[in-house]
Write a protein that holds these residues in place. Structure first.
Motif, PDB file in Angstrom:
ATOM      1  N   ASP A 286       2.708   6.469  -7.037  1.00  0.00           N
ATOM      2  CA  ASP A 286       1.669   7.316  -7.624  1.00  0.00           C
ATOM      3  C   ASP A 286       1.926   8.802  -7.416  1.00  0.00           C
ATOM      4  N   TRP A 287       2.790   9.104  -6.485  1.00  0.00           N
ATOM      5  CA  TRP A 287       3.100  10.506  -6.208  1.00  0.00           C
ATOM      6  C   TRP A 287       4.199  10.941  -7.170  1.00  0.00           C
ATOM      7  N   ARG A 288       3.882  11.834  -8.078  1.00  0.00           N
ATOM      8  CA  ARG A 288       4.814  12.196  -9.159  1.00  0.00           C
ATOM      9  C   ARG A 288       5.672  13.397  -8.843  1.00  0.00           C
ATOM     10  N   LYS A 289       5.374  14.037  -7.738  1.00  0.00           N
ATOM     11  CA  LYS A 289       6.093  15.263  -7.430  1.00  0.00           C
ATOM     12  C   LYS A 289       7.543  14.951  -7.075  1.00  0.00           C
TER      13      LYS A 289
ATOM     14  N   ARG B  73       0.828  -1.203   0.000  1.00  0.00           N
ATOM     15  CA  ARG B  73       0.000   0.000   0.000  1.00  0.00           C
ATOM     16  C   ARG B  73       0.865   1.256   0.000  1.00  0.00           C
ATOM     17  N   ALA B  74       1.904   1.244   0.837  1.00  0.00           N
ATOM     18  CA  ALA B  74       2.801   2.394   0.908  1.00  0.00           C
ATOM     19  C   ALA B  74       3.602   2.546  -0.381  1.00  0.00           C
ATOM     20  N   ALA B  75       4.088   1.440  -0.920  1.00  0.00           N
ATOM     21  CA  ALA B  75       4.893   1.498  -2.141  1.00  0.00           C
ATOM     22  C   ALA B  75       4.084   2.046  -3.312  1.00  0.00           C
TER      23      ALA B  75
END
Length: 301
Positions: A297-300, A290-292
């Motif tokens: 998914d976070w592209r910043k 879940r964390a990975a």
């Protein structure tokens, strides 16, 4: 008029956005804003205000400021005053400046918390609180002092404004233009919403890094552990090297929201501990997955 800024030459516009800027706290945050405005040609003269005369002299040598000034001089001369100091002392600074403030001056801050800052500004400025436009540039580094100032710090970064009902629209737009000239994307938020969100994604990472670094450093075999620490340790603990004074004030100023986030983090840590205690590989893998996935998914960057 030209000025060398780390290999570039900045030309001041004929009618710069800010003829006279005063920066209270000429370190990473305030110094970087001054340099960015210089590079954009949108500031004429820059006054630096601070507690350390040597730091102010260094800032002048580096081309960040033109001259050192007292709070009174800044209040009397500046068109815009940027307060880039620990949030705990902001109210006192505003109170000292109030009797000397020009009526057309615009004040703003760079504090990482907003609700308590707004309350302090109201208490210090009274009926003149409309001159103060609260702000928060979401940018930084573990370095501090004038040497850390970087004209590119705010490029493609977010700056949050939490305008007050008493702010004139022109004052808010002036502060917005200041940060846009530094290369930032500017958004508006409610002060309470700002503090809740930043407690999670800004203040909590520093608290966790500091707590973990302190735990390792206090171990009997700390020297041996640190000798073997690699890139994961380096990346996770990097922000623990930030200014203790600044982060002390942030944690105290936003303690209610931060304690809510602490409780949530403890709950997740308990899930990990319980899965390990049970020897429950599938549950542990699910938590890690879940964390990975969330991180991927976070592209910043």
């Amino acid at each position: 008029m030209t000025r060398a800024l780390t290999g570039t030459t900045a030309h001041v516009a004929e009618n710069p956005l800010i003829p006279v800027l005063a920066v209270v706290g000429v370190g990473l945050i305030g110094g970087s804003a001054a340099l960015a405005l210089r590079r954009a040609g949108q500031v004429g003269r820059v006054l630096g205000v601070g507690r350390n005369a040597q730091s102010l002299e260094r800032a002048r040598d580096l081309g960040i400021i033109d001259a050192a000034a007292t709070l009174q001089q800044a209040a009397e001369q500046a068109d815009v005053i940027l307060l880039a100091t620990p949030v705990g002392g902001l109210g006192g600074l505003l109170a000292q400046m109030r009797p000397h403030l020009r009526h057309d001056a615009v004040l703003t801050d760079a504090g990482s918390t907003k609700a308590e800052v707004v309350a302090a500004a109201r208490a210090a400025l009274g009926e003149r609180v409309g001159q103060f436009v609260p702000g928060h540039p979401v940018a930084g580094a573990e370095r501090s002092g004038p040497e850390a100032a970087d004209a590119a710090l705010y490029q493609r970064r977010t700056v949050i404004l939490t305008p007050l009902p008493q702010n004139a629209p022109a004052a808010v737009e002036h502060v917005r233009a200041l940060w846009q000239a530094c290369g930032a994307h500017v958004i508006d938020m409610d002060a309470g919403a700002h503090d809740r969100v930043l407690a999670s994604v800004s203040h909590m990472p520093h608290l966790l890094a500091a707590a973990y670094m302190g735990q390792v450093a206090a171990a009997e075999d700390a020297a041996g552990r640190l000798a073997l620490a690699g890139s994961g340790f380096r990346d996770f603990t990097r922000i623990a090297a930030g200014s203790p004074e600044m982060w002390r004030d942030i944690f105290l100023s936003n303690r209610d929201a931060l304690r809510v986030e602490l409780a949530a983090v403890r709950a997740v840590l308990d899930e990990f501990e319980q899965a390990m205690a049970r020897g429950d590989g599938p549950a542990l893998e699910a938590l890690l997955a879940r964390a990975a996935q969330a991180r991927r998914d976070w592209r910043k960057e």
